[in-house]
Write an enzyme that holds these catalytic residues in place. Sequence first.
Site, PDB file in Angstrom:
ATOM      1  N   HIS A   1       0.953  -1.116   0.066  1.00  0.00           N
ATOM      2  CA  HIS A   1      -0.177  -0.028   0.180  1.00  0.00           C
ATOM      3  C   HIS A   1       0.882   1.144  -0.117  1.00  0.00           C
ATOM      4  CE1 HIS A   1      -3.274   2.842   1.074  1.00  0.00           C
ATOM      5  NE2 HIS A   1      -3.998   2.012   0.425  1.00  0.00           N
TER       6      HIS A   1
ATOM      7  N   GLU B   1      -7.696  -5.191  -0.596  1.00  0.00           N
ATOM      8  CA  GLU B   1      -8.588  -5.883  -1.791  1.00  0.00           C
ATOM      9  C   GLU B   1      -8.466  -7.487  -1.398  1.00  0.00           C
ATOM     10  OE1 GLU B   1      -9.829  -3.826  -3.401  1.00  0.00           O
ATOM     11  OE2 GLU B   1      -8.730  -2.496  -4.275  1.00  0.00           O
TER      12      GLU B   1
END
Length: 367
Positions: A257, A312
């Site tokens: 991320h 996700e």
Amino acid sequence: MTEAPNPAQMLPDPTAGLEGVVAATTRLSDVDGQNGVLILRGRKIEDLAGVVSFEDAVMHLWQDFGFTDAASMARAFGDARMTAFDVVPLLEGASSSLDVYERMQLGLAALVLNKDLPAPIAISGALPVFLAASHRIATGLKPIAPDAGLTTAVDLLRMLVGDIQPSGYSDALDRYLVTILDHGLNASTFTARVIGSTQADMKQAILGAMGALSGPLHGGAPGPVLDMIDAIGQPENAAAWITDALDRKERLMGFGHRIYRTRDPRADVLKAGLQLLGSENPKVQLAENIENEALAALKRAKPDRPLDTNVEFYTAVLLDAIGIDRSLFTPLFATGRTPGWCAHVLEQQQTGKLIRPASQYVGPKPD
Ligand code: COA
């Protein structure tokens, strides 16, 4: 004309990706990447997702923009769904080359905004209808009209499948929609703010944000996450499959991320949502095994870069367990994120300021 410098010889651009650049002041959400904390307007995501409904979470986020009547929010979303269904014949007549996401964008472009419903409600309420109708059109089925008396999550599943689904499924979907409602100045939210700052209408800002979200580095990851889980197939294949992928310099979808240097808190909120669906799903066991292997392999491959599970990974596992087709993962992400995008557009427009950064010219100079 002076020759442009060879890109290979150029200094790395310190502004590439705008990492660490503060480009807005917001009261909407805060992403604390060091500590793995996500706050939506003063409340941790763990205290919203699975605790309040999607409509109430939207109300919470929108309260600075004149939306203060929580009781009427669910009804207004229902009314917006009914209005949006008028656009569905256009979607049915559109080219079969359109995928679900493009058909949703077409529906949004054709949506007529009027004074009966504020634009954020009309748009946020419309996308579940366009999503469900577009999926049914793509699979050769007749779109199903909304039921204004239901919540967004219950009605969305009903419009997709044809009848009301077990409450565990709609509760899990509701939890997902709240989890992804807003998340700081990510690429699509920044896009929405840039478009909103030109005083373009809300529809244009959301269409642009949808474009930004569609890329695999942003909202397009959960489909490939499920592809990875399916390709691995069995827990005993996980370690070798992951090592091979990393040796080929591939990225493991669902990990890493830009902001989080620890676990994305939304991963655990969604993982907890799996309990609403029972414990018998073998894919969930497989996913947990893959996650453990992936985290260990990433630590070995990139010891200096903390790479942890992002939203996700468990988005893919949860939505699959609800029975949602992987082609709908990105469309669903856009649907849940739309009220967040709307809030950022409204907040940006309150500043009255056009976003117009500068660039540093490194091209050839005229003689
Ligand atoms: N798998 C393997 N390696 C990864 C990785 C992943 N998922 N994510 C980052 N890396 C590696 C990069 O290859 C890079 O290595 P290098 O320095 O040797 O070239 C390093 O970590 C830094 O990556 P970078 O792309 O500069 O970081 P970023 O902050 O721009 O990346 C993402 C953030 C999300 C784009 C990135 O982590 C990624 O591509 N993840 C997979 C896609 C995904 O899950 N997206 C959803 C995000 S919510």
